[in-house]
Design a protein around this motif. Structure first.
Motif, short mmCIF file in Angstrom:
data_model
loop_
_atom_site.label_atom_id
_atom_site.label_comp_id
_atom_site.label_asym_id
_atom_site.label_seq_id
_atom_site.Cartn_x
_atom_site.Cartn_y
_atom_site.Cartn_z
N ALA A 197 -73.72 28.89 -29.12
CA ALA A 197 -73.19 30.20 -28.70
C ALA A 197 -73.42 30.41 -27.21
O ALA A 197 -72.54 30.88 -26.48
N ASP A 198 -74.62 30.02 -26.73
CA ASP A 198 -74.93 30.16 -25.30
C ASP A 198 -73.96 29.35 -24.44
O ASP A 198 -73.50 29.82 -23.40
N ILE A 199 -73.68 28.12 -24.85
CA ILE A 199 -72.83 27.23 -24.05
C ILE A 199 -71.39 27.75 -24.02
O ILE A 199 -70.73 27.75 -22.98
N ALA A 200 -70.90 28.23 -25.17
CA ALA A 200 -69.55 28.79 -25.20
C ALA A 200 -69.45 30.01 -24.30
O ALA A 200 -68.48 30.18 -23.55
N LYS A 201 -70.48 30.84 -24.35
CA LYS A 201 -70.49 32.05 -23.52
C LYS A 201 -70.47 31.68 -22.03
O LYS A 201 -69.69 32.22 -21.24
N LYS A 202 -71.34 30.74 -21.65
CA LYS A 202 -71.43 30.31 -20.25
C LYS A 202 -70.10 29.70 -19.80
O LYS A 202 -69.66 29.91 -18.66
N THR A 203 -69.46 28.94 -20.67
CA THR A 203 -68.18 28.30 -20.34
C THR A 203 -67.12 29.36 -20.03
O THR A 203 -66.39 29.25 -19.04
N VAL A 204 -67.06 30.38 -20.87
CA VAL A 204 -66.09 31.46 -20.65
C VAL A 204 -66.43 32.24 -19.38
O VAL A 204 -65.53 32.62 -18.62
N GLU A 205 -67.72 32.44 -19.12
CA GLU A 205 -68.10 33.13 -17.87
C GLU A 205 -67.62 32.34 -16.66
O GLU A 205 -67.10 32.91 -15.70
N LEU A 206 -67.79 31.01 -16.72
CA LEU A 206 -67.36 30.17 -15.59
C LEU A 206 -65.84 30.21 -15.43
O LEU A 206 -65.32 30.32 -14.32
N LEU A 207 -65.12 30.11 -16.55
CA LEU A 207 -63.66 30.15 -16.49
C LEU A 207 -63.16 31.50 -15.98
O LEU A 207 -62.26 31.56 -15.13
N ASN A 208 -63.78 32.57 -16.48
CA ASN A 208 -63.39 33.91 -16.00
C ASN A 208 -63.62 34.04 -14.50
O ASN A 208 -62.79 34.57 -13.76
N SER A 209 -64.77 33.55 -14.09
CA SER A 209 -65.13 33.62 -12.68
C SER A 209 -64.10 32.89 -11.81
O SER A 209 -63.67 33.38 -10.76
N SER A 210 -63.67 31.72 -12.26
CA SER A 210 -62.65 30.98 -11.52
C SER A 210 -61.31 31.69 -11.59
O SER A 210 -60.58 31.78 -10.59
N PHE A 211 -60.99 32.20 -12.75
CA PHE A 211 -59.73 32.90 -12.96
C PHE A 211 -59.63 34.11 -12.02
O PHE A 211 -58.56 34.45 -11.53
N ASP A 212 -60.80 34.73 -11.77
CA ASP A 212 -60.83 35.89 -10.87
C ASP A 212 -60.96 35.49 -9.41
O ASP A 212 -61.06 36.34 -8.53
N GLY A 213 -61.03 34.17 -9.16
CA GLY A 213 -61.18 33.69 -7.78
C GLY A 213 -62.58 33.89 -7.24
O GLY A 213 -62.81 33.93 -6.04
N GLU A 214 -63.56 34.04 -8.15
CA GLU A 214 -64.93 34.35 -7.73
C GLU A 214 -65.88 33.16 -7.83
O GLU A 214 -67.03 33.26 -7.45
N PHE A 215 -65.41 32.04 -8.39
CA PHE A 215 -66.34 30.93 -8.61
C PHE A 215 -66.74 30.26 -7.29
O PHE A 215 -65.90 29.92 -6.47
N THR A 216 -68.04 30.08 -7.13
CA THR A 216 -68.57 29.40 -5.96
C THR A 216 -69.39 28.22 -6.43
O THR A 216 -70.38 28.39 -7.14
N ALA A 217 -68.96 27.02 -6.07
CA ALA A 217 -69.69 25.83 -6.51
C ALA A 217 -71.01 25.74 -5.77
O ALA A 217 -71.05 25.78 -4.54
N GLY A 218 -72.10 25.63 -6.52
CA GLY A 218 -73.43 25.57 -5.92
C GLY A 218 -73.90 24.13 -5.76
O GLY A 218 -73.15 23.18 -5.93
N GLU A 219 -75.16 23.97 -5.42
CA GLU A 219 -75.78 22.64 -5.32
C GLU A 219 -76.39 22.34 -6.67
O GLU A 219 -77.36 22.97 -7.07
N TYR A 220 -75.77 21.42 -7.42
CA TYR A 220 -76.27 21.19 -8.77
C TYR A 220 -77.23 20.01 -8.87
O TYR A 220 -77.84 19.82 -9.91
N LEU A 221 -77.36 19.21 -7.82
CA LEU A 221 -78.39 18.16 -7.86
C LEU A 221 -79.71 18.78 -7.41
O LEU A 221 -79.79 19.36 -6.33
N ASN A 222 -80.74 18.66 -8.24
CA ASN A 222 -82.01 19.23 -7.81
C ASN A 222 -82.71 18.30 -6.81
O ASN A 222 -82.25 17.18 -6.55
N GLU A 223 -83.81 18.78 -6.24
CA GLU A 223 -84.46 18.07 -5.13
C GLU A 223 -84.86 16.64 -5.51
O GLU A 223 -84.66 15.69 -4.74
N GLU A 224 -85.40 16.49 -6.72
CA GLU A 224 -85.85 15.15 -7.14
C GLU A 224 -84.69 14.18 -7.28
O GLU A 224 -84.77 13.02 -6.87
#
Lengths: 266, 266
Positions: A197-224
Motif C-alpha cells: 500500500a505504501d509503495i502504490a501510494k508513493k508511486t501515485v504521489e510521484l506521478l501526480n507530482s510530475s503531472f503537475d510539473g512539480e517533480f524535482t529529481a533529487g540525489e538518490y545515490l547516498n554518500e557511501e
C-alpha cells in the motif's frame, strides 16, 4: 537538481484515446498496416488520490501477489477515469513478480510493478528512470511500513524498519531480524501487505507530482554508494561494476574483503 | 519431479483469438459490461524457433534495453503468427528493466522480461513459477554468453562466465572480474547483448517444451541453498528469510558472520 516539465512527461490524453477508439474497429489486415494507431506509450494519465490507492491496494481481493496488486490497482483505476486503452492490458501477467520473481528473492515485487506503472506513463526513458530512482531510493532508506489499516487488529502492531535494499530477500530478512518476527508469520505477511500500500501510494504521489510539473529529481545515490562508485563504476580506478543499490546490504565487511581504505570506512 | 501437461499450461488459441476479435468491435459501454471478452491471460502461444529468436534479439534495432528486447522480440513474433491480441500491448513499458530496473543493478533485465513473457503464456501461476525458476536457475549456474553472432568481429572473443546470481550488479561484476574487461567496455556491452539472445532462446525452448507437453520441472535449489534454507526458511530453526538465489553470491564468508557450522561449510 532538475525539474521535469509536465509536457515532457505526459502525452496527450485526447489524442491517444481517440487513436485507440478508432483503431479498435479495424480488421487485422488494416490494423497491422497502420501501426501508428496502436495505443502507444505513454498511456494517458490522470491525477489519482494516493490515499484512496493505498486503501484499494490494502483491501484488494486480487490475490495474485504484490507486483500484480500495485500494477492493477493503479492502472485499472485509469480505466474508470479515462476509459481505453486500459481494458486490453493482460493484468494477470504481472503476477510473476511475487517474492522477487517467482519467489527467488530478487526485487521487491511491489517495486517491480511500480516501476512498470511509471514507465507506462512517462513520456521519455530519462523521466521514467528519474521517477523510478526516486521511488527505489525512498524504499531503500525509509522505515516501512507506514500505512496503518483502518480496521487494524489491536495486537497487530507492525514495526517499521529500514530495509537498506530494494531486494525482497534482504528487505524481508532485515525486517525479521529487527522486529523479531518469523518469516511467513502473520506479522510478516501483514508487513508486506502494508508495504505494498505504501509503495502504490508513493508511486501515485510521484506521478501526480510530475503531472503537475512539480517533480524535482533529487540525489538518490547516498554518500557511501557515491564513494564506492567513484572507484568501481565506469571511469573510476576499478571500473568493474554497475548499480545504485546500497553497497553495505551485501558487502557486510570491507575489513575482510577490500584493500585498506581510511579507518572510518572499515 | 513433476510433468506439466499441455492442457494445464496453455489456453485455447482459437477461443482466445475469436473472443478478442469479437470484442474489438464493441463500443466502450458494451465492452466494459462484458469483461469476459477481454483478451485474458494466458494469451495464445505457438511454437517459435529458438535459433531465430536469438538472432532476432541480437540484431534487434529496438534500442530500449534488454528487458524490452527479450519481451518484444518474443511477444511481437506471435502477432505475426497468430494476430490479435498482441497489437495492443504497450511494449515500450518494458524498457524500465534495463540495468536491473533503471540501472539500479537489481534483476538482470533480460530475465525480468523473460519471466513476464512466461507468465503471459502460462495458464496457471504454478506453471509460470516452475518455468521461470528453471530459467533463473539455468542463468545462475551456466557459463554465459553462449551465443556467437554470425558476423562476429575476430577480435571480439567474449569469455563465458558463471554469474552465480540473477542480479545484474553481481552478474556484471563477476564477468568483469573473471574476464578482466572493464564495465561499460565494448566487450561488456557485447557480453550483455549475447546474453540477452541466450535468455530469449532459452525462454522459447522452455515454452516450446511446455507447449509440447515435454517440460519436466527439475530441482532448481542447489545443495548449498537447500542446506541454508533448511534452517533459515519458514519451518526451520532460524525462520528469518526467503528466496532461492545462491547464498554465496552475497554471503561471501560464513566464517566471519555465522555461528560455527561443520568445517566444510566454512
Amino acid at each position: 537538481m532538475k525539474r521535469l516539465r509536465r509536457r515532457e512527461l505526459f502525452g496527450s490524453i485526447g489524442i491517444a484515446a481517440a487513436s485507440f477508439v478508432l483503431s479498435s474497429c479495424l480488421n487485422k489486415q488494416a490494423a497491422v498496416s497502420r501501426k501508428e494507431q496502436r495505443p502507444r506509450v505513454p498511456w494517458p494519465y490522470a491525477r489519482l488520490d494516493p490515499e484512496y490507492i493505498a486503501e484499494k491496494v490494502y483491501y484488494s481481493t486480487y490475490r495474485k501477489g504484490c507486483m500484480h496488486n500495485v500494477f492493477k490497482s493503479i492502472v485499472s483505476e485509469l480505466a474508470d477515469v479515462i476509459g481505453e486503452p486500459y481494458r486490453f492490458f493482460p493484468f494477470d501477467m504481472m503476477s510473476y513478480g511475487s517474492g522477487g520473481i517467482s519467489g527467488w528473492g530478487g526485487p521487491c515485487g511491489s517495486l517491480n510493478g511500480a516501476a512498470a506503472v511509471i514507465c507506462l506513463f512517462a513520456k521519455e526513458n530519462r523521466v521514467s528512470m528519474a521517477l523510478s530512482s526516486e521511488l527505489l531510493a525512498w524504499y531503500e532508506r525509509t522505515a516501512l511500513p507506514i500505512y496503518i489499516p483502518k480496521e487494524m487488529e489491536p495486537q497487530m502492531e507492525i514495526p517499521a524498519v529500514v530495509s537498506n535494499s530494494i531486494l525482497c530477500h534482504v528487505s524481508v530478512s532485515n525486517w525479521c531480524r529487527v522486529s523479531g518476527h518469523k518469516v511467513g508469520s502473520k506479522q510478516q505477511d501483514q508487513r508486506c501487505e502494508r508495504l505494498t500500500a505504501d509503495i502504490a501510494k508513493k508511486t501515485v504521489e510521484l506521478l501526480n507530482s510530475s503531472f503537475d510539473g512539480e517533480f524535482t529529481a533529487g540525489e538518490y545515490l547516498n554518500e557511501e554508494v557515491r564513494e564506492c562508485m567513484s572507484c568501481h563504476a565506469k571511469g573510476g580506478k576499478g571500473e568493474n561494476t554497475k548499480g545504485k543499490m546500497y553497497c553495505g546490504s551485501c558487502h557486510f565487511s570491507l575489513a575482510t574483503e577490500h584493500p585498506p581504505l581510511e579507518a572510518k570506512r572499515l
